[in-house]
Design an enzyme around this catalytic site. Structure first.
Site, PDB file in Angstrom:
ATOM      1  N   ASN A 125     -10.361  -0.749  -0.264  1.00 49.92           N
ATOM      2  CA  ASN A 125      -8.906  -0.674  -0.159  1.00 49.92           C
ATOM      3  C   ASN A 125      -8.300  -1.233  -1.435  1.00 49.92           C
ATOM      4  O   ASN A 125      -8.381  -2.433  -1.700  1.00 49.92           O
ATOM      5  CB  ASN A 125      -8.453  -1.473   1.069  1.00 49.92           C
ATOM      6  CG  ASN A 125      -6.945  -1.448   1.273  1.00 49.92           C
ATOM      7  OD1 ASN A 125      -6.172  -1.130   0.373  1.00 49.92           O
ATOM      8  ND2 ASN A 125      -6.509  -1.807   2.467  1.00 49.92           N
ATOM      9  N   CYS A 156       0.802  -1.217   0.000  1.00 51.73           N
ATOM     10  CA  CYS A 156       0.000   0.000   0.000  1.00 51.73           C
ATOM     11  C   CYS A 156       0.839   1.273   0.000  1.00 51.73           C
ATOM     12  O   CYS A 156       0.307   2.370  -0.185  1.00 51.73           O
ATOM     13  CB  CYS A 156      -0.945  -0.005   1.197  1.00 51.73           C
ATOM     14  SG  CYS A 156      -1.988  -1.481   1.275  1.00 51.73           S
ATOM     15  N   HIS A 211      -3.520   6.726   2.432  1.00 51.82           N
ATOM     16  CA  HIS A 211      -3.916   5.435   1.878  1.00 51.82           C
ATOM     17  C   HIS A 211      -5.304   5.088   2.384  1.00 51.82           C
ATOM     18  O   HIS A 211      -5.602   5.238   3.565  1.00 51.82           O
ATOM     19  CB  HIS A 211      -2.899   4.370   2.297  1.00 51.82           C
ATOM     20  CG  HIS A 211      -3.391   2.971   2.119  1.00 51.82           C
ATOM     21  ND1 HIS A 211      -3.958   2.523   0.942  1.00 51.82           N
ATOM     22  CD2 HIS A 211      -3.417   1.911   2.981  1.00 51.82           C
ATOM     23  CE1 HIS A 211      -4.298   1.261   1.083  1.00 51.82           C
ATOM     24  NE2 HIS A 211      -3.984   0.867   2.312  1.00 51.82           N
TER      25      HIS A 211
END
Length: 343
Positions: free
Chosen positions: A299, A122, A268
């Site tokens: 996500n 990420c 993020h």
């Protein structure tokens, strides 16, 4: 004395254009609830996610990247032939070699740029952005295409109550090029490998290929599960909330920016509760626009920051020239934060 000539790059680098691609299929929480014992209210309260996008067979890592890249290149106002390097961050391209970056470079008509993939979970977009900045300033490429792309639906265990609802698919891309003033700040990045077990793939590819069925995880039908992403939710939450707020503050300090000088915060998109906690810990003023793209996108790992950036600009919630703090963090555990001027 060295005989090597000094580099002739730009004095600074900046993001010149951004583009995003979200798969056409929108998946609400109700679909996730078909395979786990939970509720829409629980998913929303734990993560903030209402819907996510899942890719079709045709929406490959390369195909999504090409769509996002085309938009970023057009937004930057350059021709594909001017791209000197293509950097792709992904953990869901299932061919070990060649790098998907080479296919993307060819299919967008970029000529013969440097092209390679990176695996930084990420935080991958932040890693790629930092590499691109270095290339532009050093002079090895005038324009660099940085892509974050994932098909995490391929790595999701739909029977895992802790993660089945989290992940989505998509691609985000930016073009980094020369600037006459600072527009990408110093990167604060690093890793904490002692915590690598908190986010990981359930089974390695070789274990999956050669492993004893009795030692591999099975699904509700008694069949061997495909490798998936798993995590220790509480440990990750605590790390992200407490440690990543510190990293974000370090990035602000390195850029000489105070919280009140910020226009936009693009973390993020891991979890709405993490985002809200970071905003509180950093004491961001109310005028700072905060990306909360996770609600409708889920996500998307390396793709989450450029996708959120693209949506903020497209909807007018952020504007060209705004000062934004971006931070990515995830499997490794790795992280990267910097302050940028939006394209």
């Amino acid at each position: 004395m060295s005989k090597i000539k000094p580099s002739k790059g730009a004095p600074y680098a900046r993001i010149l254009g951004v583009g995003g691609y979200r798969p056409t299929r929108v998946v609400p929480n109700e679909v996730i609830l078909e395979t786990i014992d939970s509720s829409d209210e629980w998913i929303r309260s734990r993560s903030g996610i209402v819907t996510r996008h899942w890719a079709s067979e045709e929406e490959t890592v390369a195909a999504m990247s090409i769509e996002a890249s085309g938009k970023a290149i057009a937004d930057a106002g350059i021709d594909p032939e001017q791209i000197g390097a293509v950097v792709v961050s992904t953990v869901s391209h299932f061919k070990q070699t060649p790098a998907v970056a080479t296919e993307i470079a060819h299919r967008i008509g970029a000529g013969k740029p440097a092209a390679f993939d990176i695996s930084a979970g990420c935080a991958g977009f932040g890693y790629g952005l930092t590499l691109a900045k270095g290339m532009v300033v050093e002079g090895s490429a005038e324009y660099v295409l940085v892509i974050g792309v994932e098909r995490l639906s391929d790595l999701t265990d739909l029977e895992d109550r802790a993660t089945a609802f989290l992940f989505g698919d998509g691609a985000g891309a930016v073009v980094v090029g020369p600037s006459q003033e600072p527009a990408i700040g110093p990167t604060v990045w690093g890793s904490e490998g002692d915590k690598s077990e908190t986010i990981k793939q359930t089974v390695g590819w070789n274990e999956f290929r050669l492993g004893d069925v009795s030692q591999l995880p099975l699904d509700s039908k008694g069949e061997v599960k495909f490798p998936a992403i798993t995590q220790e939710g509480q440990a990750v939450f605590r790390w992200a909330v407490f440690e990543m707020a510190k990293v974000a503050q370090q990035a602000l300090d390195a850029a000489g920016i105070a919280p009140e000088d910020l226009d936009v915060f693009i973390p993020h998109q891991a979890n709405m509760r993490i985002i809200d906690s970071m905003v509180k810990t950093l004491k961001l003023p109310e005028h700072v626009t905060v990306a909360r793209d996770i609600e409708s996108t889920g996500n998307t790992s390396a793709a989450s920051i450029p996708l959120a950036m693209e949506r903020l600009l497209a909807t007018g919630q952020a504007k060209s020239g705004d000062t934004a703090l971006v931070i990515g963090f995830g499997a490794g555990l790795v992280y990267a934060a910097t302050v940028v001027t939006l394209p």
